[in-house]
Structures are given as structure tokens and as C-alpha cells.
Design a protein around this motif. Structure first.
Motif, PDB file in Angstrom:
ATOM      1  N   ALA A  84     -65.486 -35.349  44.551  1.00 32.67           N
ATOM      2  CA  ALA A  84     -65.106 -34.203  43.734  1.00 32.67           C
ATOM      3  C   ALA A  84     -64.739 -33.042  44.643  1.00 32.67           C
ATOM      4  O   ALA A  84     -65.305 -32.864  45.718  1.00 32.67           O
ATOM      5  N   ALA A  85     -63.756 -32.287  44.194  1.00 30.04           N
ATOM      6  CA  ALA A  85     -63.391 -31.040  44.871  1.00 30.04           C
ATOM      7  C   ALA A  85     -63.087 -30.036  43.785  1.00 30.04           C
ATOM      8  O   ALA A  85     -62.264 -30.293  42.913  1.00 30.04           O
ATOM      9  N   ARG A  86     -63.790 -28.930  43.821  1.00 34.04           N
ATOM     10  CA  ARG A  86     -63.620 -27.933  42.760  1.00 34.04           C
ATOM     11  C   ARG A  86     -63.484 -26.565  43.379  1.00 34.04           C
ATOM     12  O   ARG A  86     -64.145 -26.258  44.366  1.00 34.04           O
ATOM     13  N   LEU A  87     -62.646 -25.740  42.759  1.00 35.52           N
ATOM     14  CA  LEU A  87     -62.507 -24.363  43.176  1.00 35.52           C
ATOM     15  C   LEU A  87     -63.501 -23.536  42.357  1.00 35.52           C
ATOM     16  O   LEU A  87     -63.427 -23.492  41.125  1.00 35.52           O
ATOM     17  N   ILE A  88     -64.449 -22.934  43.041  1.00 32.93           N
ATOM     18  CA  ILE A  88     -65.493 -22.162  42.372  1.00 32.93           C
ATOM     19  C   ILE A  88     -65.604 -20.827  43.074  1.00 32.93           C
ATOM     20  O   ILE A  88     -65.861 -20.783  44.277  1.00 32.93           O
ATOM     21  N   ASP A  89     -65.401 -19.749  42.322  1.00 34.02           N
ATOM     22  CA  ASP A  89     -65.473 -18.413  42.921  1.00 34.02           C
ATOM     23  C   ASP A  89     -64.591 -18.297  44.158  1.00 34.02           C
ATOM     24  O   ASP A  89     -64.978 -17.720  45.161  1.00 34.02           O
ATOM     25  N   ASP A  90     -63.402 -18.872  44.088  1.00 38.54           N
ATOM     26  CA  ASP A  90     -62.460 -18.825  45.199  1.00 38.54           C
ATOM     27  C   ASP A  90     -62.985 -19.529  46.450  1.00 38.54           C
ATOM     28  O   ASP A  90     -62.592 -19.210  47.571  1.00 38.54           O
ATOM     29  N   HIS A  91     -63.902 -20.442  46.253  1.00 40.51           N
ATOM     30  CA  HIS A  91     -64.346 -21.322  47.331  1.00 40.51           C
ATOM     31  C   HIS A  91     -64.072 -22.749  46.877  1.00 40.51           C
ATOM     32  O   HIS A  91     -64.298 -23.077  45.718  1.00 40.51           O
ATOM     33  N   LEU A  92     -63.602 -23.555  47.799  1.00 36.40           N
ATOM     34  CA  LEU A  92     -63.391 -24.953  47.465  1.00 36.40           C
ATOM     35  C   LEU A  92     -64.645 -25.731  47.825  1.00 36.40           C
ATOM     36  O   LEU A  92     -65.053 -25.776  48.990  1.00 36.40           O
ATOM     37  N   ALA A  93     -65.266 -26.282  46.808  1.00 41.47           N
ATOM     38  CA  ALA A  93     -66.455 -27.103  47.026  1.00 41.47           C
ATOM     39  C   ALA A  93     -66.022 -28.558  47.064  1.00 41.47           C
ATOM     40  O   ALA A  93     -65.315 -29.025  46.167  1.00 41.47           O
ATOM     41  N   ILE A  94     -66.428 -29.226  48.094  1.00 43.75           N
ATOM     42  CA  ILE A  94     -66.026 -30.624  48.280  1.00 43.75           C
ATOM     43  C   ILE A  94     -67.282 -31.476  48.401  1.00 43.75           C
ATOM     44  O   ILE A  94     -68.181 -31.155  49.188  1.00 43.75           O
ATOM     45  N   SER A  95     -67.359 -32.493  47.604  1.00 42.77           N
ATOM     46  CA  SER A  95     -68.437 -33.469  47.780  1.00 42.77           C
ATOM     47  C   SER A  95     -67.820 -34.840  47.629  1.00 42.77           C
ATOM     48  O   SER A  95     -67.360 -35.226  46.561  1.00 42.77           O
ATOM     49  N   VAL A  96     -67.765 -35.552  48.722  1.00 47.76           N
ATOM     50  CA  VAL A  96     -67.066 -36.829  48.727  1.00 47.76           C
ATOM     51  C   VAL A  96     -67.877 -37.860  49.495  1.00 47.76           C
ATOM     52  O   VAL A  96     -68.735 -37.528  50.307  1.00 47.76           O
ATOM     53  N   ASN A  97     -67.552 -39.076  49.210  1.00 48.17           N
ATOM     54  CA  ASN A  97     -68.061 -40.165  50.023  1.00 48.17           C
ATOM     55  C   ASN A  97     -66.898 -40.637  50.883  1.00 48.17           C
ATOM     56  O   ASN A  97     -65.842 -40.989  50.369  1.00 48.17           O
ATOM     57  N   ALA A  98     -67.135 -40.592  52.186  1.00 48.76           N
ATOM     58  CA  ALA A  98     -66.069 -40.987  53.105  1.00 48.76           C
ATOM     59  C   ALA A  98     -66.329 -42.407  53.569  1.00 48.76           C
ATOM     60  O   ALA A  98     -67.468 -42.794  53.819  1.00 48.76           O
ATOM     61  N   ARG A  99     -65.258 -43.166  53.686  1.00 51.60           N
ATOM     62  CA  ARG A  99     -65.381 -44.535  54.173  1.00 51.60           C
ATOM     63  C   ARG A  99     -64.406 -44.720  55.320  1.00 51.60           C
ATOM     64  O   ARG A  99     -63.199 -44.542  55.177  1.00 51.60           O
ATOM     65  N   CYS A 100     -64.970 -45.063  56.454  1.00 54.43           N
ATOM     66  CA  CYS A 100     -64.152 -45.153  57.666  1.00 54.43           C
ATOM     67  C   CYS A 100     -63.335 -46.444  57.640  1.00 54.43           C
ATOM     68  O   CYS A 100     -63.905 -47.533  57.556  1.00 54.43           O
ATOM     69  N   PRO A 101     -62.007 -46.342  57.708  1.00 55.62           N
ATOM     70  CA  PRO A 101     -61.202 -47.557  57.726  1.00 55.62           C
ATOM     71  C   PRO A 101     -61.315 -48.314  59.051  1.00 55.62           C
ATOM     72  O   PRO A 101     -60.950 -49.486  59.132  1.00 55.62           O
ATOM     73  N   GLN A 102     -61.828 -47.654  60.052  1.00 59.94           N
ATOM     74  CA  GLN A 102     -61.924 -48.270  61.380  1.00 59.94           C
ATOM     75  C   GLN A 102     -63.147 -49.182  61.499  1.00 59.94           C
ATOM     76  O   GLN A 102     -63.043 -50.326  61.897  1.00 59.94           O
ATOM     77  N   CYS A 103     -64.326 -48.616  61.107  1.00 64.67           N
ATOM     78  CA  CYS A 103     -65.561 -49.366  61.344  1.00 64.67           C
ATOM     79  C   CYS A 103     -66.295 -49.703  60.053  1.00 64.67           C
ATOM     80  O   CYS A 103     -67.320 -50.382  60.085  1.00 64.67           O
ATOM     81  N   GLY A 104     -65.801 -49.175  58.929  1.00 67.48           N
ATOM     82  CA  GLY A 104     -66.424 -49.513  57.658  1.00 67.48           C
ATOM     83  C   GLY A 104     -67.619 -48.651  57.294  1.00 67.48           C
ATOM     84  O   GLY A 104     -68.187 -48.808  56.218  1.00 67.48           O
ATOM     85  N   GLU A 105     -68.012 -47.735  58.184  1.00 65.27           N
ATOM     86  CA  GLU A 105     -69.139 -46.854  57.876  1.00 65.27           C
ATOM     87  C   GLU A 105     -68.793 -45.974  56.675  1.00 65.27           C
ATOM     88  O   GLU A 105     -67.657 -45.519  56.526  1.00 65.27           O
ATOM     89  N   SER A 106     -69.781 -45.748  55.794  1.00 65.58           N
ATOM     90  CA  SER A 106     -69.544 -44.782  54.730  1.00 65.58           C
ATOM     91  C   SER A 106     -70.642 -43.728  54.775  1.00 65.58           C
ATOM     92  O   SER A 106     -71.795 -44.023  55.092  1.00 65.58           O
ATOM     93  N   PHE A 107     -70.256 -42.509  54.500  1.00 64.75           N
ATOM     94  CA  PHE A 107     -71.195 -41.396  54.587  1.00 64.75           C
ATOM     95  C   PHE A 107     -70.747 -40.283  53.650  1.00 64.75           C
ATOM     96  O   PHE A 107     -69.572 -40.191  53.269  1.00 64.75           O
ATOM     97  N   GLY A 108     -71.700 -39.455  53.275  1.00 69.39           N
ATOM     98  CA  GLY A 108     -71.387 -38.359  52.363  1.00 69.39           C
ATOM     99  C   GLY A 108     -70.938 -37.118  53.118  1.00 69.39           C
ATOM    100  O   GLY A 108     -71.413 -36.843  54.211  1.00 69.39           O
ATOM    101  N   VAL A 109     -70.040 -36.395  52.513  1.00 78.02           N
ATOM    102  CA  VAL A 109     -69.585 -35.113  53.058  1.00 78.02           C
ATOM    103  C   VAL A 109     -69.708 -34.097  51.934  1.00 78.02           C
ATOM    104  O   VAL A 109     -69.146 -34.295  50.855  1.00 78.02           O
TER     105      VAL A 109
END
Ligand SMILES: [Zn+2]
Length: 193
Positions: free
Chosen positions: A44-69
Motif C-alpha cells: 500500500a502507498a497512501r498520501l496522508i497529510d502530504d506525506h507518502l506512506a508506503i508499506s510494502v512487501n519486497a521480493r528480491c528477484p535476484q535471491c528470492g528474499e522477501s522483506f517488509g518495507v
């Protein structure tokens, strides 16, 4: 109702009120260091009070690791980490209503960001409300009296801040003219002899 998780690149670009835009978002893989971009992240990415809040799960195409951002990007494109768990933060973002009018505060554990500075007219310079109080003056009374007024002796002269004034007249409630001095609100003295 929760919004579905989407690839982050589909939620970009995001434009701030000041015209700055977030077109791309990248983050190195926590495991192998490969630079991931928005295509590799879902959430999710939302604009709140002129700030962009990002909460995503990233998945590395190189090594397959996934982690939250989870982070907040301000309208100067400065990125700050969010200290609540990414899962909760993402849930919060996706539970917000999808429409505009997003005035919600982040419950992110970060100190609240001050509101953007508003253009306020310059405050007018403070006007003194009253003229400064007259300095207490050093008044020395002559022992020699030229008469009495209302039972009190009338000093023949007074020295005010080193200047000698001689008795001129009785003037109850009188106002001294230039070169005069009013003693006890009733005795007028004149500068010089
Ligand atoms: Zn990796």
C-alpha cells in the motif's frame, strides 16, 4: 473494507501539493544488496497529510528474499522508516477509505510532523501601549522655607537631578511648563535663580 495489495509501481507516481513527485522507489535487498524497485514490491502507498506512506512487501528477484518495507516520504522526498511493524502499518494504510480527504494522523510511533508552514501575513510591529514611565527623579529639597502651604513648609528651592529650581507659585493640580518642576502636585518651581 481492505484495499487489495498492489504492485507499488502501479501506485506511482504520487504528486505532493508542492509539485514534487515520487516516480520511483527503490530499496536494496536486505540479503544480497540487489537494488529492488517499485515493481518488486507489493502493498500500500497512501498520501496522508502530504506525506507518502508506503508499506510494502519486497521480493528480491535476484535471491528470492522477501522483506517488509514501511516508511514515510515527505514532500522533500526524504524517507523515514516507520517504527511500527510493517504488517500493522500496511493494514492501517489499506484500511483507510480510498477516497480523498485523508486527514488521518499516522499512528506510526514517529513524532508527529509539524503541519506545513502556512503563509501568514507579517505580524505588525508591536506598538508600545504607553509611553515609558518617567524615570524616578532625584529631588533634593531646601531646608529653607519661603512659606507654608496646607500646613507644610514650601522649600525655597529644589534640586532635581542636579538642577536647581526656585519656588515660583502654588498651583494645586497644576501642570509645569517647560523649565518648571511640579513638587507634591501643588508647588511650581522654575529652573534657575
Ligand atoms: Zn536479494
Amino acid at each position: 473494507m481492505m484495499l487489495p495489495k498492489k504492485p507499488l509501481n502501479q501506485m506511482l507516481p504520487v504528486r505532493f501539493r508542492n509539485g514534487e513527485q515520487i516516480r520511483q522507489f527503490s530499496k536494496p535487498c536486505v540479503r544480497c544488496g540487489h537494488m529492488l524497485n517499485a515493481r518488486d514490491m507489493r502493498g500500500a502507498a497512501r498520501l496522508i497529510d502530504d506525506h507518502l506512506a508506503i508499506s510494502v512487501n519486497a521480493r528480491c528477484p535476484q535471491c528470492g528474499e522477501s522483506f517488509g518495507v514501511a516508511c514515510i516520504v515527505d514532500n522533500q522526498k526524504r524517507v523515514r522508516r516507520v517504527l511500527v511493524p510493517a504488517l500493522l502499518f500496511g493494514w492501517y494504510l489499506r484500511s483507510l477509505p480510498p477516497q480523498r480527504g485523508e486527514d488521518g494522523r499516522m499512528h506510526s510511533g514517529e513524532p508527529a510532523e509539524p503541519a506545513p508552514a502556512m503563509e501568514l501575513p507579517e505580524a505588525p510591529a508591536a506598538q508600545p501601549l504607553a509611553p515609558p514611565a518617567p524615570q524616578p527623579r532625584d529631588v533634593e529639597r531646601a531646608e529653607e522655607a519661603v512659606g507654608r502651604y496646607q500646613g507644610q513648609p514650601i522649600p525655597a528651592w529644589v534640586k532635581v537631578d542636579g538642577q536647581t529650581f526656585t519656588f515660583e507659585r502654588v498651583a494645586p493640580g497644576g501642570k509645569p511648563r517647560p523649565g518648571e518642576f511640579l513638587l507634591d502636585d501643588c508647588l511650581i518651581y522654575r529652573l534657575g535663580h
